[in-house]
Design a protein around this motif. Structure first.
Motif, PDB file in Angstrom:
ATOM      1  N   ASN A 229       0.812  -1.222   0.000  1.00 18.54           N
ATOM      2  CA  ASN A 229       0.000   0.000   0.000  1.00 18.54           C
ATOM      3  C   ASN A 229       0.848   1.275   0.000  1.00 18.54           C
ATOM      4  O   ASN A 229       0.385   2.342   0.404  1.00 18.54           O
ATOM      5  N   GLU A 230       2.078   1.147  -0.468  1.00 16.06           N
ATOM      6  CA  GLU A 230       2.953   2.314  -0.580  1.00 16.06           C
ATOM      7  C   GLU A 230       2.802   2.940  -1.968  1.00 16.06           C
ATOM      8  O   GLU A 230       2.877   2.238  -2.984  1.00 16.06           O
ATOM      9  N   PRO A 231       2.574   4.253  -2.039  1.00 18.98           N
ATOM     10  CA  PRO A 231       2.453   4.907  -3.350  1.00 18.98           C
ATOM     11  C   PRO A 231       3.751   4.806  -4.150  1.00 18.98           C
ATOM     12  O   PRO A 231       4.840   4.929  -3.604  1.00 18.98           O
ATOM     13  N   ILE A 232       3.614   4.555  -5.441  1.00 17.90           N
ATOM     14  CA  ILE A 232       4.764   4.512  -6.328  1.00 17.90           C
ATOM     15  C   ILE A 232       5.139   5.930  -6.738  1.00 17.90           C
ATOM     16  O   ILE A 232       4.285   6.712  -7.147  1.00 17.90           O
ATOM     17  N   LYS A 233       6.406   6.254  -6.618  1.00 16.16           N
ATOM     18  CA  LYS A 233       6.916   7.544  -7.064  1.00 16.16           C
ATOM     19  C   LYS A 233       7.902   7.298  -8.199  1.00 16.16           C
ATOM     20  O   LYS A 233       8.916   6.631  -8.018  1.00 16.16           O
ATOM     21  N   LEU A 234       7.580   7.810  -9.367  1.00 12.29           N
ATOM     22  CA  LEU A 234       8.437   7.621 -10.535  1.00 12.29           C
ATOM     23  C   LEU A 234       9.064   8.944 -10.954  1.00 12.29           C
ATOM     24  O   LEU A 234       8.377   9.972 -11.004  1.00 12.29           O
ATOM     25  N   THR A 235      10.343   8.910 -11.261  1.00 13.11           N
ATOM     26  CA  THR A 235      10.984  10.088 -11.834  1.00 13.11           C
ATOM     27  C   THR A 235      10.963   9.946 -13.357  1.00 13.11           C
ATOM     28  O   THR A 235      10.888   8.824 -13.878  1.00 13.11           O
TER      29      THR A 235
END
Length: 211
Positions: free
Chosen positions: A167-173
């Motif tokens: 349930n951790e949000p994905i952070k994409l660069t």
């Protein structure tokens, strides 16, 4: 009747496809996705664009592979026979009955194409299994390992609204997305080259020409 008409239209479209052009179109669409991402960098919606472009890039590859496989099966009996021998194992034991074959207007060919249309190609194991089943030796050393983590991220974006199983949000660069797109492009290029190599072998070229 409408379903039958749409199926025949799809078959006709597949017969017109050029395997070289399929990769060119894929590459052009991927470049457009890169441009979209570049235009959004430093904007207010960069993170959303990163996720959309990431998932879309996988879909572009899936479409190229699916179209190529279906066109190969439809246009060459050798490929049809190759996939027919293994389609039930690819479908995890789902049986194809004689009645199903007899009832389909295109017989075995139609049933196989229907089965292939139900397969999704955003899984590296599925991609390699189907390509090896259709083409054989020319695909056995295809390396899909770099595509596996990309598929996992794509799954989280599409099926969990951008969250992991924890349930951790994905952070994409943007850099991570570009890297994934390069890996996708490399895999598409490799697959396209291998298809071309098989089709240009003397025996296969003769069969395609009716020799």
């Amino acid at each position: 009747m409408n379903d039958a008409f749409e199926q025949e239209a799809e078959y006709h479209w597949l017969q017109l496809q050029s395997f070289h052009e399929l990769y060119i179109e894929f590459s052009a669409e991927l470049d457009l996705a890169r441009a979209l991402l570049r235009d959004s960098v430093n904007g207010p919606h960069t993170q959303t664009t990163c996720k959309l472009v990431y998932a879309h890039s996988v879909t572009l590859l899936e479409t190229m592979i699916s179209t190529s496989v279906n066109a190969l099966v439809l246009r060459n009996r050798a490929f049809l026979l190759s996939i027919a021998r293994q389609i039930e194992s690819i479908q995890k034991g789902k049986k194809i009955s004689l009645v199903e074959i007899a009832e389909h207007p295109r017989g075995v060919e139609g049933v196989i194409l229907k089965a292939l249309s139900e397969i999704t190609f955003h899984n590296p194991d599925t991609i390699k299994t189907v390509l090896v089943a259709v083409i054989g030796e020319g695909m056995k050393d295809l390396d899909v390992s770099t595509f596996a983590p990309i598929c996992r991220v794509r799954h989280d974006i599409v099926h969990r609204n951008g969250k992991t199983v924890e349930n951790e949000p994905i952070k994409l660069t943007p850099e991570q997305v570009y890297e994934a797109m390069d890996a996708i492009d490399d895999l598409a290029s490799d697959i396209s080259r291998r298809i071309f190599d098989v089709l240009t072998k003397p025996a296969m070229a003769s069969e395609r020409a009716g020799g």
